[in-house]
Design an enzyme around this catalytic site. Structure first.
Site, PDB file in Angstrom:
ATOM      1  N   HIS A 210       5.747  77.833   0.568  1.00 45.34           N
ATOM      2  CA  HIS A 210       7.190  77.581   0.678  1.00 45.34           C
ATOM      3  C   HIS A 210       7.652  76.336  -0.068  1.00 45.34           C
ATOM      4  CE1 HIS A 210       5.989  74.771   3.835  1.00 45.34           C
ATOM      5  NE2 HIS A 210       7.093  74.139   3.532  1.00 45.34           N
TER       6      HIS A 210
HETATM    7  C1  UD1 Z   1      12.163  73.544   4.974  1.00 41.76           C
HETATM    8  C2  UD1 Z   1      11.771  72.056   4.964  1.00 41.76           C
HETATM    9  C3  UD1 Z   1      10.259  71.915   4.919  1.00 41.76           C
HETATM   10  C4  UD1 Z   1       9.594  72.765   5.990  1.00 41.76           C
HETATM   11  C5  UD1 Z   1      10.038  74.211   5.792  1.00 41.76           C
HETATM   12  C6  UD1 Z   1       9.384  75.158   6.761  1.00 41.76           C
HETATM   13  C7  UD1 Z   1      13.409  70.574   3.872  1.00 41.76           C
HETATM   14  C8  UD1 Z   1      13.711  69.781   2.679  1.00 41.76           C
HETATM   15  N1  UD1 Z   1      12.315  71.382   3.788  1.00 41.76           N
HETATM   16  O1  UD1 Z   1      11.917  74.099   3.713  1.00 41.76           O
HETATM   17  O2  UD1 Z   1       9.932  70.547   5.123  1.00 41.76           O
HETATM   18  O3  UD1 Z   1       8.183  72.650   5.903  1.00 41.76           O
HETATM   19  O4  UD1 Z   1      11.442  74.249   5.958  1.00 41.76           O
HETATM   20  O5  UD1 Z   1       9.671  76.487   6.462  1.00 41.76           O
HETATM   21  O6  UD1 Z   1      14.113  70.502   4.862  1.00 41.76           O
HETATM   22  N2  UD1 Z   1      16.260  80.825   4.145  1.00 41.76           N
HETATM   23  C9  UD1 Z   1      16.560  82.057   4.707  1.00 41.76           C
HETATM   24  N3  UD1 Z   1      16.490  82.181   6.056  1.00 41.76           N
HETATM   25  C10 UD1 Z   1      16.184  81.161   6.875  1.00 41.76           C
HETATM   26  C11 UD1 Z   1      15.890  79.900   6.292  1.00 41.76           C
HETATM   27  C12 UD1 Z   1      15.926  79.763   4.950  1.00 41.76           C
HETATM   28  O7  UD1 Z   1      16.844  83.019   4.007  1.00 41.76           O
HETATM   29  O8  UD1 Z   1      16.145  81.360   8.095  1.00 41.76           O
HETATM   30  C13 UD1 Z   1      16.271  80.683   2.672  1.00 41.76           C
HETATM   31  C14 UD1 Z   1      17.559  80.178   2.122  1.00 41.76           C
HETATM   32  O9  UD1 Z   1      17.881  80.961   1.027  1.00 41.76           O
HETATM   33  C15 UD1 Z   1      17.271  78.753   1.682  1.00 41.76           C
HETATM   34  C16 UD1 Z   1      15.777  78.779   1.401  1.00 41.76           C
HETATM   35  O10 UD1 Z   1      15.244  79.780   2.278  1.00 41.76           O
HETATM   36  O11 UD1 Z   1      18.019  78.394   0.585  1.00 41.76           O
HETATM   37  C17 UD1 Z   1      15.122  77.463   1.682  1.00 41.76           C
HETATM   38  O12 UD1 Z   1      15.427  77.015   3.003  1.00 41.76           O
HETATM   39  P1  UD1 Z   1      15.617  75.467   3.335  1.00 41.76           P
HETATM   40  O13 UD1 Z   1      16.037  75.322   4.727  1.00 41.76           O
HETATM   41  O14 UD1 Z   1      16.467  74.851   2.315  1.00 41.76           O
HETATM   42  O15 UD1 Z   1      14.204  74.813   3.129  1.00 41.76           O
HETATM   43  P2  UD1 Z   1      12.743  75.395   3.280  1.00 41.76           P
HETATM   44  O16 UD1 Z   1      12.244  75.767   1.934  1.00 41.76           O
HETATM   45  O17 UD1 Z   1      12.658  76.446   4.331  1.00 41.76           O
END
Ligand code: UD1
Length: 385
Positions: A210
């Site tokens: 991730h």
């Molecule tokens: C985040 C944390 C990371 C943690 C990880 C666990 C930050 C900077 N990073 O990364 O430290 O280890 O979570 O998973 O806060 N999305 C969905 N559904 C969801 C959540 C996310 O579709 O329920 C998608 C969205 O398109 C989003 C992307 O995943 O843009 C990334 O999600 P984001 O919350 O920005 O950070 P993570 O990569 O999940």
């Protein structure tokens, strides 16, 4: 006394569960009545990334859900900052607790600091020394504005000492060890993931990705090709894909598809993941949490990064860093597959690098101390500074 916990992303729910349970236990044992208020920022919102963790880990429903959702780092963190500030003004907590290193951690800590509400940071002191990672920025911000730094390891204490923060720091051990000790037998009984996926123990590996460095367009296909090669040439892999990865693969800008031996699934719940990991030959991951969980469950780990915040996993002989170099990954796979299982870290009182499985009680004890509530919740170890 009212303590507000701010969480929003999957790994934070795992860390919150033992702490919230220990807060309830402290109140029941008459060690200090603490009102445990949970605020969910909504950073992770899919059921498979959020609700399933609250259900399986028996965490009380959040009192407030901010529904912030996705966005660029600045936009997501900015929206959280504003919404958390309003919530803190309404709830008037005596202390705010933030967890780990996500954007929810940084926003929660900053909002509380500006309102001059005392802050406890759980999993303080971790450093990758790579400021290119958003998580590293979040850790540094949270540590420097917090009043009580609850470090999971001696290495984390050492990092805090170097930044002149040690006077407000305590090594409590790691709450993720507490979570594993509480849940791994439960996972054995409750999860039927092996039957559902028709997997035999010891005959597959598990992979997760991730981190932006591995999942952003450009790198993702290269890393997936390595996983596909390991899956077809060495051992089948179960690959619960993060929504970010699935979104890139479905965006139409790539035509990559997985071979049959690389089994892509939706994100898994905590109990399914624990069971899968425990019976896997090998884990390949860029997750911080999974590196430790693999060690606790004696599953050898290959970390697809160039550095780790958890050097103890390497020192214990259970983890190797390969970055995303195909040759390094394949070498590590061959080495692990020929040597069998990894070492497990025993939870000896005060001796093991991640504590003795009582981190949550120690954390609640320190929080009560900070609030001026005398308590006898946990024996103290690792107090020297
Ligand atoms: C985040 C944390 C990371 C943690 C990880 C666990 C930050 C900077 N990073 O990364 O430290 O280890 O979570 O998973 O806060 N999305 C969905 N559904 C969801 C959540 C996310 O579709 O329920 C998608 C969205 O398109 C989003 C992307 O995943 O843009 C990334 O999600 P984001 O919350 O920005 O950070 P993570 O990569 O999940």
């Amino acid at each position: 006394m009212r303590v507000v916990s701010i969480v929003g992303a999957r790994p934070q729910f795992v860390k919150l569960a033992p702490v919230s349970r220990a807060m309830r236990a402290a109140s029941e044992e008459g060690e200090g009545a603490v009102e445990d208020v949970i605020v969910h920022t909504g950073q992770h919102y899919d059921t498979s990334m959020s609700d399933v963790f609250f259900d399986e880990l028996q965490i009380p429903r959040p009192a407030v859900h901010l529904e912030i959702g996705s966005g660029s780092h600045g936009a997501q963190t900015g929206r959280m900052l504003e919404a958390v500030e309003s919530t803190l003004l309404e709830t008037s907590p005596d202390m705010v607790v933030v967890y780990g290193d996500t954007n929810s951690t940084a926003a929660g800590a900053l909002a509380a600091a500006k309102l001059q509400i005392p802050i406890a940071h759980i999993e303080a002191g971790l450093r990758s020394f790579n400021r290119g990672m958003p998580e590293e920025i979040n850790r540094v911000v949270a540590d420097h504005v917090s009043d009580l730094l609850l470090a999971p390891t001696e290495t984390a204490m050492e990092n805090l000492r170097r930044e002149d923060l040690v006077e407000r720091s305590f090594n409590t051990g790691d709450v993720m060890l507490d979570a594993i000790l509480f849940n791994s037998e439960l996972a054995e009984q409750k999860s039927s993931i092996l039957e559902e996926m028709k997997l035999a123990p010891g005959e597959y590996a598990v992979a997760t990705l991730h981190r932006p460095v591995n999942t952003d367009e450009g790198n993702l296909i290269r890393v997936l090709d390595i996983l596909a090669e390991v899956a077809t040439e060495h051992t089948p892999i179960v690959f619960p894909a993060h929504p970010r990865t699935t979104a890139i693969l479905n965006s139409g800008s790539t035509s990559w598809s997985a071979p049959d031996e690389l089994m892509m699934t939706e994100p898994l719940g905590y109990l399914d993941m624990l069971k899968l990991l425990r019976h896997a030959r090998l884990a390949l991951t860029d997750s911080g949490g999974l590196q430790k969980e693999a060690l606790f469950l004696a599953t050898p780990c290959i970390t697809l990064r160039d550095e780790t915040e958890w050097p103890e996993t390497i020192e214990a002989g259970g983890n190797v860093l390969t970055g995303s170099s195909r040759d390094k990954v394949l070498n590590a796979v061959e080495t692990w597959l020929s040597s069998g299982s990894g070492p497990a870290v025993a939870a000896d009182a005060g001796a093991a690098p991640f504590g003795d499985g009582t981190a949550a009680r120690q954390i609640v004890s320190r929080i009560l101390d900070q609030l001026g509530i005398e308590n006898d919740l946990a024996p103290r170890w690792g107090q020297e500074k």
